[in-house]
Write an enzyme that holds these catalytic residues in place. Structure first.
Site, mmCIF file in Angstrom:
data_model
loop_
_atom_site.group_PDB
_atom_site.id
_atom_site.type_symbol
_atom_site.label_atom_id
_atom_site.label_comp_id
_atom_site.label_asym_id
_atom_site.label_seq_id
_atom_site.Cartn_x
_atom_site.Cartn_y
_atom_site.Cartn_z
ATOM 1 N N HIS A 34 0.828 -1.206 0.000
ATOM 2 C CA HIS A 34 0.000 0.000 0.000
ATOM 3 C C HIS A 34 0.863 1.256 0.000
ATOM 4 O O HIS A 34 2.049 1.205 0.299
ATOM 5 C CB HIS A 34 -0.901 0.017 1.229
ATOM 6 C CG HIS A 34 -0.108 0.055 2.501
ATOM 7 N ND1 HIS A 34 0.486 -1.073 3.035
ATOM 8 C CD2 HIS A 34 0.215 1.074 3.330
ATOM 9 C CE1 HIS A 34 1.138 -0.747 4.132
ATOM 10 N NE2 HIS A 34 0.993 0.561 4.340
ATOM 11 N N HIS A 116 5.428 6.420 -1.324
ATOM 12 C CA HIS A 116 6.219 5.206 -1.542
ATOM 13 C C HIS A 116 5.402 3.973 -1.194
ATOM 14 O O HIS A 116 4.373 4.067 -0.527
ATOM 15 C CB HIS A 116 7.492 5.236 -0.693
ATOM 16 C CG HIS A 116 7.216 5.075 0.767
ATOM 17 N ND1 HIS A 116 6.789 6.115 1.567
ATOM 18 C CD2 HIS A 116 7.278 3.978 1.577
ATOM 19 C CE1 HIS A 116 6.613 5.667 2.800
ATOM 20 N NE2 HIS A 116 6.894 4.375 2.842
#
Length: 172
Positions: A34, A116
């Site tokens: 995620h 990220h």
């Protein structure tokens, strides 16, 4: 109860990330790959949760879908031993993150927002360095649309599950 907000990428990207996480991320079994929009925070009562989800719906209605582009491997070393796929800065992604930290949704942010997707963490320094150097040689250029994000909650065993999904852009 602990909650968090994240974007789950496509299965294709999750499969690539998980090919590394299986070996290098002790949180592999606790949450799918995620992009974190809001770090874990506590919500104690049902009324507070209802108001918060109303506000998040308002935010999601006012931000149009966007693309994320994963383009290289990076690390947060020496702050912590996290290796990640870097996501290019995107105006709507940054706006979404900012909106989820304003007014009643305000919470302390321990770090500056760096979009990220974690692929490795909590490695000893030497292994972190070796894994990072080998991953930096990867040629990564993946782009995909994002039209939703999720409010998650943490279960007693430490794993995370979706509480509610929010679609970007007002449905007309």
């Amino acid at each position: 109860m602990k909650y968090g907000i994240a974007i789950f990428p496509s299965k294709k990207l999750q499969d690539l990330v998980n090919s590394y996480r299986k070996r290098y991320d002790p949180h592999y079994a606790l949450i799918a790959p995620h992009l974190t929009l809001k770090d874990p925070f506590d919500v104690e009562d049902e009324d507070e949760l209802k108001e918060m989800t109303r506000q998040i719906h308002e935010i999601s209605d006012n931000i149009q879908p966007f693309n994320i582009n994963v383009y290289k491997v990076g690390s947060f070393h020496p702050v912590n031993n996290v290796i990640y796929f870097k996501v290019k800065e995107e105006e709507r992604l940054s706006k979404l993150h900012e909106q989820l930290h304003k007014d009643e949704l305000y919470s302390e942010r321990p770090y500056t927002f760096v979009p990220h997707i974690t692929i490795a963490q909590k490695l000893p320094d030497e292994e972190h360095h070796d894994v990072l150097e080998s991953m930096k040689m990867m040629d990564i250029d993946h782009s995909e649309p994002v039209d939703r994000f999720q409010l998650l909650y943490q279960l007693e065993n430490g794993s995370w599950t979706v509480y509610e999904t929010f679609h970007l852009g007002k449905v007309r």
